[in-house]
Design a protein around this motif. Sequence first.
Motif, PDB file in Angstrom:
ATOM      1  N   ASP A   1      -9.538   4.309   7.115  1.00  0.00           N
ATOM      2  CA  ASP A   1      -9.199   4.006   5.726  1.00  0.00           C
ATOM      3  C   ASP A   1      -8.664   5.281   5.067  1.00  0.00           C
ATOM      4  O   ASP A   1      -9.401   6.032   4.415  1.00  0.00           O
ATOM      5  CB  ASP A   1     -10.467   3.509   5.033  1.00  0.00           C
ATOM      6  CG  ASP A   1     -10.155   2.797   3.740  1.00  0.00           C
ATOM      7  OD1 ASP A   1      -9.019   2.944   3.248  1.00  0.00           O
ATOM      8  OD2 ASP A   1     -11.051   2.108   3.227  1.00  0.00           O
TER       9      ASP A   1
ATOM     10  N   GLY B   1      -6.015   5.748  -5.548  1.00  0.00           N
ATOM     11  CA  GLY B   1      -5.454   4.633  -4.795  1.00  0.00           C
ATOM     12  C   GLY B   1      -6.510   3.600  -4.440  1.00  0.00           C
ATOM     13  O   GLY B   1      -7.628   3.624  -4.972  1.00  0.00           O
ATOM     14  N   TYR B   2      -6.141   2.696  -3.515  1.00  0.00           N
ATOM     15  CA  TYR B   2      -7.042   1.598  -3.153  1.00  0.00           C
ATOM     16  C   TYR B   2      -7.516   1.762  -1.727  1.00  0.00           C
ATOM     17  O   TYR B   2      -6.757   2.195  -0.858  1.00  0.00           O
ATOM     18  CB  TYR B   2      -6.324   0.264  -3.324  1.00  0.00           C
ATOM     19  CG  TYR B   2      -6.077  -0.052  -4.780  1.00  0.00           C
ATOM     20  CD1 TYR B   2      -7.010  -0.787  -5.514  1.00  0.00           C
ATOM     21  CD2 TYR B   2      -4.925   0.410  -5.410  1.00  0.00           C
ATOM     22  CE1 TYR B   2      -6.793  -1.046  -6.845  1.00  0.00           C
ATOM     23  CE2 TYR B   2      -4.703   0.144  -6.742  1.00  0.00           C
ATOM     24  CZ  TYR B   2      -5.643  -0.588  -7.469  1.00  0.00           C
ATOM     25  OH  TYR B   2      -5.429  -0.824  -8.780  1.00  0.00           O
ATOM     26  N   SER B   3      -8.767   1.400  -1.507  1.00  0.00           N
ATOM     27  CA  SER B   3      -9.291   1.400  -0.150  1.00  0.00           C
ATOM     28  C   SER B   3      -8.628   0.276   0.628  1.00  0.00           C
ATOM     29  O   SER B   3      -8.545  -0.856   0.140  1.00  0.00           O
ATOM     30  CB  SER B   3     -10.802   1.190  -0.173  1.00  0.00           C
ATOM     31  OG  SER B   3     -11.243   0.776   1.092  1.00  0.00           O
TER      32      SER B   3
ATOM     33  N   GLY C   1     -10.222  -3.051  -0.249  1.00  0.00           N
ATOM     34  CA  GLY C   1      -9.283  -3.439  -1.281  1.00  0.00           C
ATOM     35  C   GLY C   1      -9.681  -3.006  -2.680  1.00  0.00           C
ATOM     36  O   GLY C   1      -8.941  -3.200  -3.631  1.00  0.00           O
ATOM     37  N   THR C   2     -10.854  -2.400  -2.815  1.00  0.00           N
ATOM     38  CA  THR C   2     -11.277  -1.937  -4.138  1.00  0.00           C
ATOM     39  C   THR C   2     -10.716  -0.540  -4.387  1.00  0.00           C
ATOM     40  O   THR C   2     -10.387   0.179  -3.435  1.00  0.00           O
ATOM     41  CB  THR C   2     -12.810  -1.870  -4.226  1.00  0.00           C
ATOM     42  OG1 THR C   2     -13.286  -1.227  -3.046  1.00  0.00           O
ATOM     43  CG2 THR C   2     -13.414  -3.242  -4.342  1.00  0.00           C
ATOM     44  N   PRO C   3     -10.623  -0.118  -5.676  1.00  0.00           N
ATOM     45  CA  PRO C   3     -10.153   1.241  -5.951  1.00  0.00           C
ATOM     46  C   PRO C   3     -11.087   2.271  -5.318  1.00  0.00           C
ATOM     47  O   PRO C   3     -12.311   2.088  -5.326  1.00  0.00           O
ATOM     48  CB  PRO C   3     -10.208   1.350  -7.472  1.00  0.00           C
ATOM     49  CG  PRO C   3     -10.186  -0.047  -7.964  1.00  0.00           C
ATOM     50  CD  PRO C   3     -10.835  -0.883  -6.911  1.00  0.00           C
ATOM     51  N   VAL C   4     -10.481   3.334  -4.762  1.00  0.00           N
ATOM     52  CA  VAL C   4     -11.276   4.386  -4.113  1.00  0.00           C
ATOM     53  C   VAL C   4     -12.244   5.001  -5.116  1.00  0.00           C
ATOM     54  O   VAL C   4     -13.383   5.326  -4.784  1.00  0.00           O
ATOM     55  CB  VAL C   4     -10.339   5.462  -3.522  1.00  0.00           C
ATOM     56  CG1 VAL C   4     -11.140   6.610  -2.956  1.00  0.00           C
ATOM     57  CG2 VAL C   4      -9.460   4.850  -2.454  1.00  0.00           C
TER      58      VAL C   4
ATOM     59  N   TYR D   1       0.817  -1.224   0.000  1.00  0.00           N
ATOM     60  CA  TYR D   1       0.000   0.000   0.000  1.00  0.00           C
ATOM     61  C   TYR D   1       0.849   1.271   0.000  1.00  0.00           C
ATOM     62  O   TYR D   1       0.331   2.362   0.133  1.00  0.00           O
ATOM     63  CB  TYR D   1      -0.942  -0.001   1.200  1.00  0.00           C
ATOM     64  CG  TYR D   1      -2.168  -0.858   0.986  1.00  0.00           C
ATOM     65  CD1 TYR D   1      -3.161  -0.442   0.095  1.00  0.00           C
ATOM     66  CD2 TYR D   1      -2.332  -2.057   1.647  1.00  0.00           C
ATOM     67  CE1 TYR D   1      -4.270  -1.226  -0.118  1.00  0.00           C
ATOM     68  CE2 TYR D   1      -3.444  -2.841   1.446  1.00  0.00           C
ATOM     69  CZ  TYR D   1      -4.429  -2.430   0.547  1.00  0.00           C
ATOM     70  OH  TYR D   1      -5.534  -3.182   0.337  1.00  0.00           O
TER      71      TYR D   1
ATOM     72  N   GLU E   1     -13.874   3.626  -7.446  1.00  0.00           N
ATOM     73  CA  GLU E   1     -15.098   2.830  -7.562  1.00  0.00           C
ATOM     74  C   GLU E   1     -16.053   3.111  -6.419  1.00  0.00           C
ATOM     75  O   GLU E   1     -17.256   3.265  -6.607  1.00  0.00           O
ATOM     76  CB  GLU E   1     -14.755   1.341  -7.573  1.00  0.00           C
ATOM     77  CG  GLU E   1     -14.559   0.803  -8.967  1.00  0.00           C
ATOM     78  CD  GLU E   1     -14.094  -0.647  -8.930  1.00  0.00           C
ATOM     79  OE1 GLU E   1     -14.517  -1.383  -8.009  1.00  0.00           O
ATOM     80  OE2 GLU E   1     -13.283  -1.003  -9.807  1.00  0.00           O
ATOM     81  N   ARG E   2     -15.471   3.165  -5.211  1.00  0.00           N
ATOM     82  CA  ARG E   2     -16.328   3.395  -4.046  1.00  0.00           C
ATOM     83  C   ARG E   2     -16.974   4.781  -4.116  1.00  0.00           C
ATOM     84  O   ARG E   2     -18.143   4.943  -3.770  1.00  0.00           O
ATOM     85  CB  ARG E   2     -15.510   3.275  -2.744  1.00  0.00           C
ATOM     86  CG  ARG E   2     -14.930   1.885  -2.558  1.00  0.00           C
ATOM     87  CD  ARG E   2     -14.560   1.651  -1.134  1.00  0.00           C
ATOM     88  NE  ARG E   2     -15.721   1.643  -0.251  1.00  0.00           N
ATOM     89  CZ  ARG E   2     -15.641   1.573   1.070  1.00  0.00           C
ATOM     90  NH1 ARG E   2     -14.461   1.515   1.659  1.00  0.00           N
ATOM     91  NH2 ARG E   2     -16.715   1.568   1.800  1.00  0.00           N
TER      92      ARG E   2
END
Lengths: 310, 522
Positions: free
Chosen positions: A273, A81-83, A87-90, A58, A92-93
């Motif tokens: 997070d 980056g990634y959450s 674990g998903t891309p930020v 990370y 996307e969230r």
Amino acid sequence: MTRYVLRRVGQAALVLWAAFTAGYVLLWLLPGDSILIKFQNPELGLSPQQISEIRAYYGGGDPPLVGYLHTLLGFLRGGFGYSIDTGTPVVERLAEALPETAKLATAGFALAVLIAVVIAFAAGYSRTSWLRGALLAVPSLFISVPAFWLGILLIQVFSFRLGLVPVIGGSPAQQLILPVLTLAVPISAPIAQVLARGIDQVYTQPFVPVVAAKGASRRWILWRHVARNAVLPALTVAGMTFGELIAGSVVTETVFGRNGVGRLTEQAVNAQDTPVMLAVVVLASTVFVLVNLAVDLLFPVLDPRLKAAA
Amino acid sequence: MSLLEVRDLAVSYDARRAVEGISLTVEPGEMVAVVGESGSGKTTTAHAIIGLLPPNATLDGGQILLGGTDLATWSDRRMESIRGAQIGLIPQDPSNSLNPVKTVGAQIGEVLRIHKRGDRRTISRRVVDLLTRVGLPDPETRARQYPHELSGGMRQRVLIAIAIALEPRLIIADEPTSALDVTVQRRILDLIDDLRAEFGTAVLLVTHDLGIAANRSDRLVVMKDGRIEEQGPSSQVLSAPQAAYTGQLLRDAPALSVREFRAVDEAVDETVTQEPAIVVRDLVKEFRVGRRPFRAVDGVSFDVRPGTTHALVGESGSGKTTTARMVVRFAEPTSGTVTIAGAGTGRDFRRHVQLVYQNPYGSLDPRQSVAAIVAEPLRNFRLGDRAARRTRVRDLMERVALPESLLERGPRELSGGQRQRVAIARALAVDPAVVVLDEAVSALDVTVQAQILDLLEELQRDLGLTYLFISHDLAVVRQISHTVSVMNKGRIVEFGTTQRVFTDPRHDYTRELLAAIPEPVL
């Protein structure tokens, strides 16, 4: 004029950068450790060796400045980056949460402006002093209402007692009604107050009796002369409150169980997070900066005196 | 039948009578001037006629007959058809009397739109005609401009265009020129006279300026404390005033009094050569407006002898106030020097040079008592102990002829004249040698003005003060000053003793200024 616009846009970019940096530094200074929170659970059976490998993955092992530059570059390219939590891309969230909040915020803001305008103009138009006093007391009441309490109260009254709005299920529009109301009531208060004061202040201007001397009716004076002059200070306040909507949506979305940016923020804070929190900070400041930039650019259009100054 | 007949009009504000049973008439085409000091009820009377009293005012009784119809009984809604169409209004202050966010053309056209006179195109043509008629060059461009893009005089012309747009039978002009420079003032009054002749409109002129009233009106109505003291044909009222109050007004009006000039040699002992109290040399002040520099003050030089009054006279924008600010070190000159004999540096400078401002209300802290205001300079300079300061404040109050009973009051409870006396007492607290008076009497009524001017003369004699007196009002300057500098566009165009400048003006601009003062009628 072009110089004015360029300067304002430049200032906006500067503010964004400053918000990003401040957010990064603050999150970096936080004592918690998101990797430990997620991976130290004995059931996962990870050794300290493996945890530090995850940390390196990370980017946690980089020196702070490298990490900062790396993240800044990522943000500029649109990669957040990634959450750590999921674990998903930020991205996307955010993409998942943003439309919900955008709907809520836009509708809430529109309703807030409507409430403010109705209160302020009704007070400005009314000639009976008790009615005026009552109307002007409404914003003070609104601003003192806590959002979580109002939300629960609205659910109690409209969903459980009166059964007007379903708590679960219901069309998307129905689901919006109560949260929008909860969000709109407190933020309408400062707008209404500033607008009402602006109207009162414009009424004392010497040009008002001159318009009356032309034979204009009260309604004509209020809508064609007073309104446009009174709206300027209220516009500034409206711009500021719009920025607060993101923060306001944390409580509202939690109370109503909506999956928006507010909810995402709450989850990210619980899980520490960092990448998600940083993205939310930057998103909120982007909205804030853009709205206020729009207000700044609108000012000279509404008030020709500022065009010369610009 | 008279065009307007007001019978026994009574108006009160929050149950306090402001107008007490007044009666007056205006014949068609006539100019009637209502003269009085602030608080006399003249503006209230005018606003009652057009039905624009503020919400806290009530019409207690009387009739307002316009062509035989009693407007006093009409509702606000019904009055809307009369306003603008039958009665026009020219307001007092052109700088704030137009909506800042609407074009000038829209605001003139509005009166036609409200009364539904023609479609968009007819109205915009009529707007241009009206702007031409009130003497604005390039009317098409003007119509598209906003109020802040026009000068004060131009704005007043726009307001006149609004008032005459529907050719009303009566125009109420409420102090139409008191916020304007003298030369502009004269042109605006000439315009109102011309329009009156052209349309046969009657004008009810409300003014505090007896000079203007005397020159322009057919009949005079003198008001005091809500009552009419005297009314009649102007020439008759002026030549043989019946009421004692009219006589007093005539004596106090500086434009009309023919006083002796103050001579320099009376104030200065010629046998002793004294250095000047104030020496100003080649003073320049530049401001940046956008990209180009603007010279507000452009090479100003003058000397003031100790114990005399030097006046800087000029219209707005002449640079007189900027010069004064540099003399008191509130502004840094771009170049040039100001030397004040005997003045210290830094804060001590303020013990030697004091300033009295125009607005006696704005320059007094409303939250402090008079005693605290007058004692503040003493506290700032740590002069004397508490008891000594209290004695000093009492002395100062006596000096400016204010009763001690006012000491514990706030500025809000004082009249304009009393406030200006407090400001003078405060300025004198630290025993300054030089006092700069920036339009110090401009906001006061004539009678009060005369009293303050007398006080200033007396203080100068007793304390040997040197005054720098900034004013746009030539009549006041003539009375108070020993020497005069006439300023125009940042330069001094004429300098000399007051007597010489007023009796033998050498510069065209001085002549124009002097010609604009209403003639002495006595």
